[in-house]
Design a protein around this motif. Structure first.
Motif, mmCIF file in Angstrom:
data_model
loop_
_atom_site.group_PDB
_atom_site.id
_atom_site.type_symbol
_atom_site.label_atom_id
_atom_site.label_comp_id
_atom_site.label_asym_id
_atom_site.label_seq_id
_atom_site.Cartn_x
_atom_site.Cartn_y
_atom_site.Cartn_z
ATOM 1 N N ARG A 127 28.253 23.934 46.507
ATOM 2 C CA ARG A 127 27.798 24.454 45.207
ATOM 3 C C ARG A 127 28.960 24.980 44.354
ATOM 4 N NH1 ARG A 127 25.816 29.841 44.239
ATOM 5 N NH2 ARG A 127 24.807 29.921 42.205
ATOM 6 N N LEU A 128 30.004 25.474 45.010
ATOM 7 C CA LEU A 128 31.094 26.068 44.224
ATOM 8 C C LEU A 128 32.301 25.145 44.079
ATOM 9 C CD1 LEU A 128 31.045 29.837 45.313
ATOM 10 C CD2 LEU A 128 29.802 28.683 43.473
ATOM 11 N N ASN A 129 32.120 23.867 44.364
ATOM 12 C CA ASN A 129 33.237 22.928 44.183
ATOM 13 C C ASN A 129 33.695 22.887 42.731
ATOM 14 O OD1 ASN A 129 33.600 22.067 46.795
ATOM 15 N ND2 ASN A 129 32.357 20.217 46.586
ATOM 16 N N HIS A 130 34.951 22.491 42.564
ATOM 17 C CA HIS A 130 35.558 22.424 41.232
ATOM 18 C C HIS A 130 34.817 21.425 40.315
ATOM 19 C CE1 HIS A 130 38.794 21.500 38.263
ATOM 20 N NE2 HIS A 130 38.940 22.812 38.345
ATOM 21 N N ALA A 131 34.859 21.722 39.024
ATOM 22 C CA ALA A 131 34.157 20.894 38.027
ATOM 23 C C ALA A 131 34.577 19.422 38.089
ATOM 24 C CB ALA A 131 34.435 21.454 36.630
ATOM 25 N N SER A 132 35.827 19.159 38.419
ATOM 26 C CA SER A 132 36.296 17.759 38.438
ATOM 27 C C SER A 132 35.622 16.979 39.572
ATOM 28 C CB SER A 132 37.818 17.708 38.592
ATOM 29 O OG SER A 132 38.246 18.463 39.708
ATOM 30 N N ILE A 318 42.158 36.428 44.407
ATOM 31 C CA ILE A 318 41.450 37.669 44.731
ATOM 32 C C ILE A 318 40.447 37.982 43.620
ATOM 33 C CG2 ILE A 318 41.753 40.123 45.269
ATOM 34 C CD1 ILE A 318 44.621 39.404 46.167
ATOM 35 N N PRO A 319 39.159 37.654 43.844
ATOM 36 C CA PRO A 319 38.169 37.946 42.809
ATOM 37 C C PRO A 319 37.667 39.382 42.925
ATOM 38 C CG PRO A 319 37.186 36.631 44.566
ATOM 39 C CD PRO A 319 38.588 36.949 45.006
ATOM 40 N N LEU A 320 37.712 40.097 41.819
ATOM 41 C CA LEU A 320 37.132 41.446 41.791
ATOM 42 C C LEU A 320 35.806 41.293 41.038
ATOM 43 C CD1 LEU A 320 38.952 44.724 40.755
ATOM 44 C CD2 LEU A 320 36.614 44.219 40.097
ATOM 45 N N MET A 321 34.718 41.445 41.785
ATOM 46 C CA MET A 321 33.401 41.130 41.236
ATOM 47 C C MET A 321 32.957 42.238 40.277
ATOM 48 S SD MET A 321 33.276 38.368 42.820
ATOM 49 C CE MET A 321 31.706 37.671 42.430
ATOM 50 N N VAL A 322 32.517 41.818 39.092
ATOM 51 C CA VAL A 322 32.075 42.777 38.078
ATOM 52 C C VAL A 322 30.582 42.600 37.811
ATOM 53 C CG1 VAL A 322 32.381 43.524 35.682
ATOM 54 C CG2 VAL A 322 34.382 42.856 37.038
ATOM 55 N N GLY A 323 30.126 41.367 37.688
ATOM 56 C CA GLY A 323 28.698 41.101 37.441
ATOM 57 C C GLY A 323 28.487 40.553 36.050
ATOM 58 N N GLU A 324 28.265 41.457 35.101
ATOM 59 C CA GLU A 324 27.968 41.008 33.730
ATOM 60 C C GLU A 324 29.218 40.524 33.018
ATOM 61 O OE1 GLU A 324 25.002 40.380 32.696
ATOM 62 O OE2 GLU A 324 24.510 41.055 34.721
ATOM 63 N N ALA A 325 29.026 39.468 32.206
ATOM 64 C CA ALA A 325 30.173 38.863 31.516
ATOM 65 C C ALA A 325 30.859 39.863 30.584
ATOM 66 C CB ALA A 325 29.703 37.642 30.735
ATOM 67 N N ASP A 326 30.063 40.611 29.806
ATOM 68 C CA ASP A 326 30.641 41.566 28.847
ATOM 69 C C ASP A 326 31.546 42.579 29.525
ATOM 70 O OD1 ASP A 326 29.638 40.606 26.570
ATOM 71 O OD2 ASP A 326 27.844 41.901 26.524
ATOM 72 N N LYS A 327 31.072 43.064 30.660
ATOM 73 C CA LYS A 327 31.818 44.110 31.357
ATOM 74 C C LYS A 327 33.141 43.539 31.907
ATOM 75 C CE LYS A 327 30.495 48.050 34.104
ATOM 76 N NZ LYS A 327 29.429 48.612 34.924
ATOM 77 N N ALA A 328 33.068 42.303 32.379
ATOM 78 C CA ALA A 328 34.286 41.668 32.903
ATOM 79 C C ALA A 328 35.316 41.504 31.781
ATOM 80 C CB ALA A 328 33.950 40.321 33.537
ATOM 81 N N VAL A 329 34.810 41.135 30.584
ATOM 82 C CA VAL A 329 35.717 40.965 29.440
ATOM 83 C C VAL A 329 36.321 42.318 29.052
ATOM 84 C CG1 VAL A 329 35.822 40.323 26.996
ATOM 85 C CG2 VAL A 329 34.549 38.907 28.598
ATOM 86 N N PRO A 347 30.468 32.660 33.420
ATOM 87 C CA PRO A 347 29.747 31.389 33.418
ATOM 88 C C PRO A 347 30.190 30.548 32.217
ATOM 89 C CG PRO A 347 28.230 33.231 33.676
ATOM 90 C CD PRO A 347 29.561 33.815 33.337
ATOM 91 N N PRO A 348 30.252 29.243 32.236
ATOM 92 C CA PRO A 348 29.739 28.435 33.347
ATOM 93 C C PRO A 348 30.748 28.218 34.483
ATOM 94 C CG PRO A 348 30.444 27.012 31.554
ATOM 95 C CD PRO A 348 30.680 28.416 31.097
ATOM 96 N N THR A 349 31.945 28.829 34.379
ATOM 97 C CA THR A 349 32.925 28.624 35.459
ATOM 98 C C THR A 349 32.402 29.207 36.774
ATOM 99 O OG1 THR A 349 34.647 28.783 33.778
ATOM 100 C CG2 THR A 349 35.366 28.936 36.076
ATOM 101 N N VAL A 350 31.691 30.332 36.695
ATOM 102 C CA VAL A 350 31.076 30.926 37.902
ATOM 103 C C VAL A 350 29.586 31.129 37.628
ATOM 104 C CG1 VAL A 350 33.183 32.059 38.742
ATOM 105 C CG2 VAL A 350 31.729 33.264 37.092
ATOM 106 N N PRO A 351 28.772 31.279 38.668
ATOM 107 C CA PRO A 351 27.318 31.434 38.442
ATOM 108 C C PRO A 351 26.988 32.688 37.633
ATOM 109 C CG PRO A 351 27.782 30.911 40.750
ATOM 110 C CD PRO A 351 29.109 31.173 40.102
ATOM 111 N N ASN A 352 25.845 32.652 36.933
ATOM 112 C CA ASN A 352 25.388 33.809 36.150
ATOM 113 C C ASN A 352 25.381 35.062 37.010
ATOM 114 O OD1 ASN A 352 24.933 32.700 33.663
ATOM 115 N ND2 ASN A 352 22.917 31.884 34.291
ATOM 116 N N GLY A 353 25.790 36.182 36.402
ATOM 117 C CA GLY A 353 25.744 37.463 37.112
ATOM 118 C C GLY A 353 26.904 37.665 38.072
#
Ligand SMILES: Cc1ncc(COP(=O)(O)O)c(C=O)c1O
Length: 387
Positions: A127-132, A318-329, A347-353
């Protein structure tokens, strides 16, 4: 008429509008991003070779001799002896019979999967394979079966349900946005059990993982088991290009079937010279990847100790999980204001949330660089209520 402005408005409302920040210097630990001096913690220049004098000299000398462009596609007038040398050396490095260089990693995945499979095939894809990879699967016309991320029970269940005759299991070796390593030994076991081909995208692992730096396949010692090893020359290799390594017959077949190889201009000779030099250094200087992994382990461990939601792995992503897109920005902007550049991945690079900051470490970061970034991340993380 398609209403682009309205569509963009809706993208903005969801916090998914993308801006581009421009670099004005080499992608080393300290560089200029958006006109400001930054500590760069998001580059795929894992081994710090993008600005290495030896690679630069190799490019300059090759430009002097060969000019700046290849002038044709590989099957017409764009193949140089240098391409052949790189393909032979990459095949040796990957422990395979042969190799084929494409103009990008994206083109390698797209052209290979679409060239290999057709309507009669079933492709099992993490499910998380690269877009290519996903695009290659779709383009091929094969039945695309997505299995849960790294979930071997789900993969086997789906193989039992959908496998008919010609099948391919394809997985990233190291997942680009999560930094975890695919369970390749288990994937290979299932593939053997059900007579299915395997393909591993080692874009992020090559030069980084494995006793020889050969990637996740080398890490697990599966060179003789994985049918198709894909890689890119744009990350640890510091240049441009992508490749497929495997049996001679596979490579010969792809030369006839992979459209992104056939109908695209060959990489210019200086790009090939850069990759040849990078490969030499990856093999001669294992201390680079050792130091990269040590620094990554330290930085990841400190983020976890301080209460951030960071998955435990042993890669420089190293992904630091934030959740909402706005907060990550917001997190990313606040770090930028403090002189640390780590883009938000949404998203769409990573799943919603599951928006996040994606830190990536370079072998050339110093301990002081990482300690500074950590301290600023902690202060902002507290302000945003993440820890
Ligand atoms: C897992 C993965 N595969 C393939 C690619 C494409 O490689 P390239 O950038 O060389 O086109 C990337 C990233 O760019 C990647 O992260």
């Amino acid at each position: 008429m398609y209403k682009f402005a309205e569509a963009l408005e809706s993208i903005k409302e969801k916090g998914l509008y993308r801006e581009m920040l421009y670099l004005d210097a080499a992608p080393g630990p300290h560089t200029m991003v958006g006109g400001k001096q930054m500590l760069l913690l998001s580059s795929n220049n894992y081994l710090g070779l993008c600005n290495d004098d030896r690679l630069k000299e190799a490019a300059i000398a090759t430009i002097r001799e060969f000019g700046v462009g290849s002038g044709g596609s590989r099957l017409t007038t764009g193949s140089y002896r240098l391409h052949r040398e790189l393909e032979e050396r990459l095949a040796q490095f990957k422990g395979t019979e042969a190799c084929l260089v494409f103009s990008t990693g994206y083109a390698a995945n797209l052209g290979t999967i679409a060239g290999l499979a057709d309507k009669g095939w079933v492709i099992f894809c993490d499910r998380l394979n690269h877009a290519s990879i996903i695009d290659g699967c779709r383009l091929s016309g094969a039945k695309l079966v997505i299995y849960k991320h790294c979930d071997m029970n789900d993969l086997e269940k789906k193989i039992k349900r959908y496998h008919t005759g010609k099948g391919l299991i394809v997985s990233d070796g190291v997942f680009s946005m999560d930094g975890d390593i695919a369970p390749l030994a288990e994937i290979v076991k299932l593939a053997k059990k059900y007579s299915i081909m395997t393909m591993v995208d080692d874009a992020h692992a090559t030069g980084v993982l494995g006793p020889n730096g050969g990637g996740s396949v080398d890490y697990f010692g599966l060179q003789n088991e994985v049918d198709i090893q894909m890689g890119t020359l744009s990350k640890a290799f510091a240049g441009e290009g992508g490749y497929i390594a495997g049996k001679q017959s596979l490579i010969d077949y792809l030369r006839h079937k992979a459209k992104s190889f056939i109908y695209s201009t060959a990489l210019a000779p200086h790009n090939i010279a850069v990759s040849l030099k990078a490969l030499e250094l990856i093999q001669k200087e294992p201390e680079r990847r050792k130091s990269l992994l040590e620094k990554s382990r330290w930085f990841r461990g400190e983020l976890v100790k301080n209460g951030f939601d960071v998955p435990m792995n042993n890669t420089p992503i190293i992904p630091l999980m934030v959740g909402e897109a706005d907060k990550a920005v917001t997190f990313s902007r606040m770090l930028y204001d403090e002189g640390v550049y780590v883009p938000a991945i949404r998203p769409p690079t990573v799943p919603n949330g599951s928006s996040r900051l994606r830190f990536s470490i370079m072998a050339t970061h110093t301990h002081e660089d990482l300690a500074m970034a950590l301290q600023k991340t902690i202060v902002i993380g507290k302000e945003l209520g993440l820890i």
